[in-house]
Design a protein around this motif. Structure first.
Motif, PDB file in Angstrom:
ATOM      1  N   SER A 144     -14.846 -40.077  -5.841  1.00 52.33           N
ATOM      2  CA  SER A 144     -13.637 -40.796  -5.443  1.00 52.33           C
ATOM      3  C   SER A 144     -13.846 -41.516  -4.110  1.00 52.33           C
ATOM      4  O   SER A 144     -14.440 -40.976  -3.187  1.00 52.33           O
ATOM      5  CB  SER A 144     -12.458 -39.823  -5.302  1.00 52.33           C
ATOM      6  N   GLY A 145     -13.358 -42.748  -4.051  1.00 57.15           N
ATOM      7  CA  GLY A 145     -13.375 -43.500  -2.800  1.00 57.15           C
ATOM      8  C   GLY A 145     -14.698 -44.129  -2.423  1.00 57.15           C
ATOM      9  O   GLY A 145     -14.865 -44.588  -1.284  1.00 57.15           O
ATOM     10  N   ASN A 148     -14.091 -47.662  -1.318  1.00 55.72           N
ATOM     11  CA  ASN A 148     -13.028 -47.899  -0.345  1.00 55.72           C
ATOM     12  C   ASN A 148     -13.555 -48.703   0.834  1.00 55.72           C
ATOM     13  O   ASN A 148     -14.579 -48.367   1.423  1.00 55.72           O
ATOM     14  CB  ASN A 148     -12.468 -46.564   0.168  1.00 55.72           C
ATOM     15  N   GLY A 216     -12.031 -41.910   5.441  1.00 58.88           N
ATOM     16  CA  GLY A 216     -10.759 -41.368   4.989  1.00 58.88           C
ATOM     17  C   GLY A 216      -9.662 -41.392   6.035  1.00 58.88           C
ATOM     18  O   GLY A 216      -8.599 -40.805   5.840  1.00 58.88           O
ATOM     19  N   PRO A 219      -6.271 -45.369   4.167  1.00 62.88           N
ATOM     20  CA  PRO A 219      -6.483 -45.497   2.723  1.00 62.88           C
ATOM     21  C   PRO A 219      -6.828 -46.908   2.255  1.00 62.88           C
ATOM     22  O   PRO A 219      -7.360 -47.086   1.166  1.00 62.88           O
ATOM     23  CB  PRO A 219      -5.133 -45.056   2.142  1.00 62.88           C
TER      24      PRO A 219
END
Length: 371
Positions: A144-145, A148, A216, A219
């Motif tokens: 996940s991410g 980002n 993190g 977001p």
């Protein structure tokens, strides 16, 4: 006596991180000097394909540093630029020279921008994993991410390539005209470093936002912009700027030197089979650039970790400077802490160069077919 001994011990302990860091830096510099003196002077300069020189100038860091000293297409652009009459206003002259340089190389810049976009996007998850490892996050490999912050990174990196290329050409021509007795290779290296420093003014804000999103802290890009502005204003977008320079300048010096060594070793092996081999193809130059970039990435990883921690430090835990950040890393993690994330950092370079090279050549070919 016991008090004196205890004080001496505490003093030595306090200075140990700084002494260790100085020793490490001295070791890295010595490796580069010995390598360049022992190998580079024995072989003739190597000519490269013009498109590979432009690819090197705009592309990934390893390929970019690899071919800057070779001239090629870049030197042709400089010649065309210098032939234009000088403007009466120095600032106008600089801006005009920059625009002419960029316009003269617009097809190469367009192909390089696409190639840079593709290579960065494909390898971005590796960069995210590196950032997580450098911040000692528990699950650095979580799926996940991984992407980002990629949009902000691309917004920063693609124009950065154009800016560094244009400023490099201007610095190079100015330095060559001013210092006629200095070896051109040194001028090219200095101009490349100055171009990187100039481009860092644009790149730093996107790097800060990218790394804080990867960590993190925020977001999304929108939240990062609002949060950083609310907390620190404009200065917040340049958090860790000195850390970025502390990484990029030694990386560039190591890269240029290592490329010369790699290139000459490769050519020596090539000449053992064919005495007439005096040049590298664009593919061979890219391979040498990938090797040089990977090695340079490894030895400058301590500076990269310092830069990462400075840009993601929202509580001032690392003191806000390169020295205090390095000292804290050494106190907390020892010398091994400086090499956190070295594997993904090295693994990022070579595939990026290969992806960049293939994409660049493909786009160039398509553009030629269209025209």
């Amino acid at each position: 006596m016991a008090v004196a001994n205890r004080s001496s011990y505490q003093l030595c302990r306090g200075k140990a991180p700084f002494l260790s860091l100085l020793l490490l830096c001295r070791l890295l510099i010595s490796v580069q000097i010995v390598a360049s003196k022992s190998i580079c002077p024995h072989l003739q300069p190597i000519k490269c394909h013009p498109s590979s020189a432009l690819t090197a100038t705009i592309g990934t860091a390893a390929t970019k540093a690899a071919l800057l000293p070779r001239g090629g297409g870049a030197s042709k652009i400089s010649s065309a630029t210098s032939a234009t009459p000088a403007a009466s206003n120095p600032l106008a002259e600089i801006l005009s020279s920059f625009v002419r340089t960029v316009l003269s190389a617009r097809s190469h810049l367009a192909a390089a921008a696409v190639a840079r976009f593709v290579s960065m996007f494909v390898m971005y998850p590796v960069d995210t994993i590196k950032t997580r490892m450098q911040m000692k996050q528990a699950d650095a490999f979580r799926a996940s991410g991984l992407f980002n912050g990629v949009a902000g990174s691309l917004v920063g990196q693609v124009p950065y390539g154009v800016l560094t290329f244009g400023s490099y050409e201007i610095y190079k021509q100015s330095l060559l005209n001013r210092f006629t007795n200095i070896k051109p290779a040194f001028i090219y290296a200095l101009a490349a470093i100055m171009g990187d420093v100039t481009g860092s003014g644009w790149l730093c804000p996107s790097e800060v936002m990218k790394q804080q999103i990867q960590a993190g802290i925020y977001p999304s890009m929108g939240e990062a912009i609002k949060g950083i502005w609310r907390k620190s204003g404009v200065a917040g977008f340049y958090q860790g700027f000195t850390g970025g320079l502390a990484r990029d300048v030694p990386f560039r010096v190591a890269q240029l030197t290592t490329f010369e060594v790699t290139k000459n070793i490769y050519l020596r092996a090539k000449q053992s089979k064919d005495d007439s081999a005096l040049s590298l193809s664009s593919l061979e130059a890219a391979i040498c650039g990938a090797a040089a970039g990977s090695f340079s990435a490894a030895i400058t990883n301590p500076l990269d970790r310092i830069k990462t921690l400075m840009m993601t430090d929202t509580t001032n835990a690392y003191g806000g400077s390169v020295v205090t950040c390095a000292a804290k890393i050494l106190r907390d993690d020892g010398l091994t802490g400086l090499f956190a994330g070295v594997v993904p950092r090295v693994a990022y370079i070579a595939p990026s160069v290969c992806i960049f090279f293939v994409t660049y050549e493909f786009v160039q070919q398509k553009m030629k077919e269209t025209n």
